[in-house]
Design a protein around this motif. Sequence first.
Motif, PDB file in Angstrom:
ATOM      1  N   VAL A 110       0.818  -1.223   0.000  1.00 53.68           N
ATOM      2  CA  VAL A 110       0.000   0.000   0.000  1.00 53.68           C
ATOM      3  C   VAL A 110       0.849   1.269   0.000  1.00 53.68           C
ATOM      4  CG1 VAL A 110      -1.580   1.367   1.426  1.00 53.68           C
ATOM      5  CG2 VAL A 110      -2.074  -1.036   0.962  1.00 53.68           C
ATOM      6  N   PRO A 111       1.919   1.357   0.822  1.00 54.66           N
ATOM      7  CA  PRO A 111       2.735   2.587   0.788  1.00 54.66           C
ATOM      8  C   PRO A 111       3.293   2.874  -0.612  1.00 54.66           C
ATOM      9  CG  PRO A 111       3.266   1.282   2.723  1.00 54.66           C
ATOM     10  CD  PRO A 111       2.385   0.435   1.886  1.00 54.66           C
ATOM     11  N   ASN A 112       3.694   1.808  -1.329  1.00 59.64           N
ATOM     12  CA  ASN A 112       4.195   2.016  -2.694  1.00 59.64           C
ATOM     13  C   ASN A 112       3.111   2.550  -3.618  1.00 59.64           C
ATOM     14  OD1 ASN A 112       6.673   1.055  -1.888  1.00 59.64           O
ATOM     15  ND2 ASN A 112       6.385  -0.991  -2.733  1.00 59.64           N
ATOM     16  N   LEU A 113       1.891   2.009  -3.470  1.00 61.14           N
ATOM     17  CA  LEU A 113       0.783   2.484  -4.289  1.00 61.14           C
ATOM     18  C   LEU A 113       0.469   3.946  -4.000  1.00 61.14           C
ATOM     19  CD1 LEU A 113      -1.670  -0.584  -4.160  1.00 61.14           C
ATOM     20  CD2 LEU A 113      -0.359   0.231  -6.124  1.00 61.14           C
ATOM     21  N   ILE A 114       0.473   4.288  -2.695  1.00 61.79           N
ATOM     22  CA  ILE A 114       0.196   5.674  -2.313  1.00 61.79           C
ATOM     23  C   ILE A 114       1.268   6.594  -2.882  1.00 61.79           C
ATOM     24  CG2 ILE A 114       0.044   7.264  -0.369  1.00 61.79           C
ATOM     25  CD1 ILE A 114      -1.175   4.988   1.266  1.00 61.79           C
TER      26      ILE A 114
ATOM     27  N   LEU B 284       2.095  10.644  -9.456  1.00 57.10           N
ATOM     28  CA  LEU B 284       1.269  10.916 -10.637  1.00 57.10           C
ATOM     29  C   LEU B 284       0.564  12.268 -10.498  1.00 57.10           C
ATOM     30  CD1 LEU B 284      -0.082  10.094 -13.295  1.00 57.10           C
ATOM     31  CD2 LEU B 284      -1.808   8.878 -11.950  1.00 57.10           C
ATOM     32  N   LEU B 285      -0.085  12.493  -9.337  1.00 56.51           N
ATOM     33  CA  LEU B 285      -0.818  13.747  -9.138  1.00 56.51           C
ATOM     34  C   LEU B 285       0.136  14.945  -9.131  1.00 56.51           C
ATOM     35  CD1 LEU B 285      -3.334  12.606  -6.360  1.00 56.51           C
ATOM     36  CD2 LEU B 285      -3.758  12.887  -8.810  1.00 56.51           C
ATOM     37  N   PHE B 286       1.252  14.788  -8.425  1.00 58.79           N
ATOM     38  CA  PHE B 286       2.233  15.871  -8.370  1.00 58.79           C
ATOM     39  C   PHE B 286       2.809  16.149  -9.767  1.00 58.79           C
ATOM     40  CE2 PHE B 286       6.635  17.348  -7.693  1.00 58.79           C
ATOM     41  CZ  PHE B 286       6.372  18.508  -6.971  1.00 58.79           C
ATOM     42  N   GLY B 287       3.072  15.080 -10.508  1.00 58.28           N
ATOM     43  CA  GLY B 287       3.622  15.245 -11.851  1.00 58.28           C
ATOM     44  C   GLY B 287       2.667  15.969 -12.773  1.00 58.28           C
ATOM     45  N   LEU B 288       1.385  15.630 -12.712  1.00 57.06           N
ATOM     46  CA  LEU B 288       0.396  16.301 -13.562  1.00 57.06           C
ATOM     47  C   LEU B 288       0.305  17.782 -13.234  1.00 57.06           C
ATOM     48  CD1 LEU B 288      -2.449  13.607 -13.604  1.00 57.06           C
ATOM     49  CD2 LEU B 288      -0.777  14.121 -15.398  1.00 57.06           C
ATOM     50  N   VAL B 289       0.398  18.111 -11.939  1.00 59.62           N
ATOM     51  CA  VAL B 289       0.381  19.525 -11.535  1.00 59.62           C
ATOM     52  C   VAL B 289       1.619  20.243 -12.070  1.00 59.62           C
ATOM     53  CG1 VAL B 289       0.486  21.098  -9.563  1.00 59.62           C
ATOM     54  CG2 VAL B 289      -1.040  19.104  -9.493  1.00 59.62           C
TER      55      VAL B 289
ATOM     56  N   PHE C 246       9.286  11.028 -17.777  1.00 57.89           N
ATOM     57  CA  PHE C 246       9.923  11.039 -16.456  1.00 57.89           C
ATOM     58  C   PHE C 246       8.954  10.585 -15.374  1.00 57.89           C
ATOM     59  CE2 PHE C 246      12.992  14.206 -18.334  1.00 57.89           C
ATOM     60  CZ  PHE C 246      14.119  13.411 -18.165  1.00 57.89           C
ATOM     61  N   ILE C 247       7.712  11.033 -15.473  1.00 61.21           N
ATOM     62  CA  ILE C 247       6.715  10.643 -14.469  1.00 61.21           C
ATOM     63  C   ILE C 247       6.486   9.134 -14.506  1.00 61.21           C
ATOM     64  CG2 ILE C 247       4.281  10.823 -13.833  1.00 61.21           C
ATOM     65  CD1 ILE C 247       4.386  13.739 -14.767  1.00 61.21           C
ATOM     66  N   PHE C 248       6.405   8.591 -15.709  1.00 57.34           N
ATOM     67  CA  PHE C 248       6.178   7.151 -15.855  1.00 57.34           C
ATOM     68  C   PHE C 248       7.304   6.349 -15.211  1.00 57.34           C
ATOM     69  CE2 PHE C 248       6.773   3.225 -18.382  1.00 57.34           C
ATOM     70  CZ  PHE C 248       5.573   2.598 -18.078  1.00 57.34           C
ATOM     71  N   VAL C 249       8.552   6.748 -15.468  1.00 52.87           N
ATOM     72  CA  VAL C 249       9.704   6.059 -14.880  1.00 52.87           C
ATOM     73  C   VAL C 249       9.678   6.184 -13.352  1.00 52.87           C
ATOM     74  CG1 VAL C 249      12.224   6.030 -14.712  1.00 52.87           C
ATOM     75  CG2 VAL C 249      11.126   6.307 -16.940  1.00 52.87           C
TER      76      VAL C 249
ATOM     77  N   LEU D 207       6.776   1.860  -7.467  1.00 50.98           N
ATOM     78  CA  LEU D 207       6.070   0.587  -7.310  1.00 50.98           C
ATOM     79  C   LEU D 207       7.012  -0.568  -6.993  1.00 50.98           C
ATOM     80  CD1 LEU D 207       3.441   0.865 -10.198  1.00 50.98           C
ATOM     81  CD2 LEU D 207       3.048   1.103  -7.734  1.00 50.98           C
ATOM     82  N   GLY D 208       8.325  -0.275  -6.927  1.00 53.61           N
ATOM     83  CA  GLY D 208       9.277  -1.291  -6.529  1.00 53.61           C
ATOM     84  C   GLY D 208      10.002  -1.975  -7.662  1.00 53.61           C
ATOM     85  N   VAL D 209       9.766  -1.523  -8.893  1.00 55.36           N
ATOM     86  CA  VAL D 209      10.464  -2.115 -10.035  1.00 55.36           C
ATOM     87  C   VAL D 209      11.869  -1.537 -10.097  1.00 55.36           C
ATOM     88  CG1 VAL D 209      10.450  -2.392 -12.549  1.00 55.36           C
ATOM     89  CG2 VAL D 209       8.290  -2.370 -11.270  1.00 55.36           C
ATOM     90  N   ASP D 210      12.859  -2.369 -10.363  1.00 60.50           N
ATOM     91  CA  ASP D 210      14.245  -1.925 -10.473  1.00 60.50           C
ATOM     92  C   ASP D 210      14.384  -1.010 -11.685  1.00 60.50           C
ATOM     93  OD1 ASP D 210      16.922  -1.527 -10.505  1.00 60.50           O
ATOM     94  OD2 ASP D 210      17.503  -3.644 -10.669  1.00 60.50           O
TER      95      ASP D 210
END
Length: 280
Positions: free
Chosen positions: A22-26, A32-37, A75-78, A84-87
């Motif tokens: 859950v912390p990773n999802l949050i 995502l929200l910060f990046g869109l702003v 950049f946001i996608f990466v 999410l924990g992906v290397d």
Amino acid sequence: MNEETKLEYYIGQFTDGLIGYVPNLIKAVLILLFGLVIIKIIRRVITGIVTKKPEHDPTLLKFILDVATWTLRGFIFVSIIGALGVDTATFAAAIAAAGLAIGLSLQGSLSNFAGGLLIIMFKPFRIGDFIEAQGQMGTVNSIQIFSTKLITPTNQVVYLPNGTLSNNTIKNFSQELLRRADILIGVGYNSNMEQVKNVIFSTIKNTELILQEPAPLIEVRNLGENSVDLMVMIWCERANYGKMVSEFYQNIKAGFDAAGIEIPFPQREINIKNNGNLLQ
């Protein structure tokens, strides 16, 4: 371990893993929200900087905004993938390998991107210009990263690839303030050429939208099968071109009718023979 115990074990493992994730999802959602702003803020800043110039170029603004937006989205996608924990190092290597393969298969798209840069830099046309290219005519609606959008006179939308567009002939009807119309007029062989020219010059003088400077010009261009063809070269303001040509045709028809000058049409003389005898 019986079946019920196994089920409880797996449910517990899933729940613990989900709670731990859950912390990773949050974090990913917040990124995502910060990046869109941030993207919105940067777009506003870029728009403010470009539009401060007295003669800012809407074409350049649109192109810069598109490139900046897609770069920031990358950049946001990466960042989200990392949250999410992906290397990210492994992911970046995979993206680089995939990018190379995609780049080789999408050479046309890279060519279109480079073509868009050339169009922005050298400005063969701008948004709002009326152009002809690749067999299409229309008003430039937008210059996008990979293509240019035209609106045709019949209100159809045409997308032209920037790569092909930048490497071929472009006819821009909007760069010059004045435009010349070359109008071919045919008159009968029995017409008096001086009289014909006088009628044409009188029509030019009395057609309001035709400019007297640059001076109009009339030349005999061809002795056709059915007519003597004259080229009438007249000037007008760019915005009046269509209306001027229409008014000139209407006025020249009236002038020729009043002067008794024939506007010929194709004619054929047919002789019919019956058993070698010519029938009249």
